[in-house]
Structure formats: C-alpha cells, structure tokens
Write a protein that holds these residues in place. Structure first.
Motif, PDB file in Angstrom:
ATOM      1  N   CYS A 100       5.338  37.886  -3.214  1.00  0.00           N
ATOM      2  CA  CYS A 100       6.052  38.355  -2.027  1.00  0.00           C
ATOM      3  C   CYS A 100       7.560  38.221  -2.245  1.00  0.00           C
ATOM      4  O   CYS A 100       8.032  37.159  -2.652  1.00  0.00           O
ATOM      5  N   CYS A 132       8.710  35.539   1.108  1.00  0.00           N
ATOM      6  CA  CYS A 132       8.378  34.109   1.168  1.00  0.00           C
ATOM      7  C   CYS A 132       7.902  33.549  -0.174  1.00  0.00           C
ATOM      8  O   CYS A 132       7.679  32.344  -0.289  1.00  0.00           O
ATOM      9  N   CYS A 161       3.177  41.610   2.463  1.00  0.00           N
ATOM     10  CA  CYS A 161       2.781  40.203   2.590  1.00  0.00           C
ATOM     11  C   CYS A 161       2.076  39.953   3.929  1.00  0.00           C
ATOM     12  O   CYS A 161       2.572  40.359   4.980  1.00  0.00           O
ATOM     13  N   CYS A 201       4.641  37.215   5.949  1.00  0.00           N
ATOM     14  CA  CYS A 201       5.975  37.547   6.439  1.00  0.00           C
ATOM     15  C   CYS A 201       6.254  39.050   6.457  1.00  0.00           C
ATOM     16  O   CYS A 201       7.358  39.465   6.814  1.00  0.00           O
TER      17      CYS A 201
HETATM   18 ZN   LIG Z   1       5.750  36.781   2.350  1.00  0.00          ZN
END
Ligand SMILES: [Zn+2]
Length: 216
Positions: A126, A129, A146, A149
């Motif tokens: 990702c 994050c 993701c 997030c």
């Molecule tokens: Zn993420």
C-alpha cells in the motif's frame, strides 16, 4: 536443547516455519534480517553501519553477518536451543558454525524458481499505510486499492522479473556450497515448500523426530 538452521529463498515461508518451531519448542529465533532491522530502527551503532552500507548500494557483508550472529549467540539466552535464519552465508562460515555448535538439523525449504517468481511478482504494497498484500494469498477487496486506507497499491521497485532473476541466481550460487557442505556433515531435511504452511510444518516435525504440533 535443540539447534537448527533454516534455509530457503524469499517466498518459501521460512519465517513462518521458523516461528512455528521456535514458539512451540521455546527456541530463540535468530533471524539475521530481524536483528539488522531492529538495529536500524533503534539507531544503534550497528544500525548506522548497516544504513551506510545500504545507502551506498552495497550488500551487508558475510563477515558482518557472522559477527552479528556470533555476538547474539554469545548472549547464551537460548536455554532450550535456537533456530538460525539467514546464516551461514558461505561454506567457510558453515564449517566454522558446525565445529562450534552441535547442530541437530538443517531445514532446507525447497521452492522451484517458477513458484518463487509467481509468489514474489504477486506482492503488492500500500502506497499509503505500507500494508503488504499478495494477489495469491491476500487479495485486497477492491483491485489495487488498500482495504484499510483506500490508497492505491504499488509494486516494490525490485519485484520485477529482471531483478528477481538476479536474486535467484545469487541465492543459488551462494546457497549451493553451504547446502552441499551441510549434506556431507550434517542431517539436512529438504521439504517441498509449495504446500501449505501446516503441511510443511507437519512434515518437518516428522522428519526431525519432533512431536507433532498441538493446536490448542
Ligand atoms: Zn493502506
């Protein structure tokens, strides 16, 4: 007391197998990668040295890895034994290691190059994050996004077929002499690492003469 060495290329599930053995048998899991990462994160003298080496585009030398492992083993906090992961790096180190410690077995997780490629090229990260994904084992709910997030997923820059081919060749060139030396002197258990983690663990235990893992 039990002392093992575990070997296997990236994607072979080496960390998972080492952890299953270590947790159940109270072994200290001595992972070179984990020790180096811990030192970098905690800004130790060794961590600064590793950061400098990596920043200059070099690889951490076999000698440095040897020092790290020797220092770690010298703590003698491994009352029930240890499982070493990421060492020895060459035949000289393997010879010295076998002379110094009475190793019970060497675990060799065998994964064909084609399967390493399939697994490694399925990895995603990702961009927000930093969570790891894998399009085979751990797919995001929405493609390329993701779950946590909602940031886009990306591929690590060195997870491409060309870079991976170089890593595979280096691994085989370096590992072959170590495995051959272990095979001459010590008990090597080679297991097919294409199967699931519990199946691999069960076979390892049978072949190493260890009690089966009790699931509580
Ligand atoms: Zn993420």
């Amino acid at each position: 007391m039990r002392k093992f060495v575990i070997m296997g290329i990236q994607g072979s599930g080496k960390g998972t197998q080492a952890k299953l053995l270590a947790d159940d048998l109270d072994l200290v899991h001595l992972s070179v990668g984990d020790i180096l990462r811990w030192n970098v994160q905690n800004h130790t003298k060794l961590g600064a040295q590793v950061t400098r080496i990596v920043a200059s585009g070099e690889l951490v030398s076999d000698d440095l890895v040897e020092t790290v492992i020797q220092d770690r083993l010298a703590l003698h906090d491994w009352n029930y034994g240890f499982i070493v992961d990421g060492f020895p790096r060459n035949a000289r180190q393997a010879e010295f290691f076998l002379e110094s410690y009475d190793i019970d077995g060497v675990i060799d997780l065998d994964l064909p190059d084609s399967e390493v490629e399939r697994r490694v090229l399925a990895r995603r990260l990702c961009s927000g994050c930093g969570l790891d994904y894998n399009l085979i084992a751990h797919r995001p709910k929405i493609d390329d996004v993701c779950d946590v997030c909602a940031a886009p997923l990306r591929t690590r820059s060195d997870d491409n077929p060309q870079a991976l081919a170089v890593r595979l060749r280096e691994y085989h060139d370096k590992t072959r002499p170590v495995i051959e030396l272990f095979q001459r002197k010590e008990f090597v258990v080679t297991v097919d690492a294409t199967r699931s983690a519990p199946e691999i663990q069960a076979e390892l235990r049978t072949r190493l003469g260890l009690p089966a893992l009790t699931t509580s």
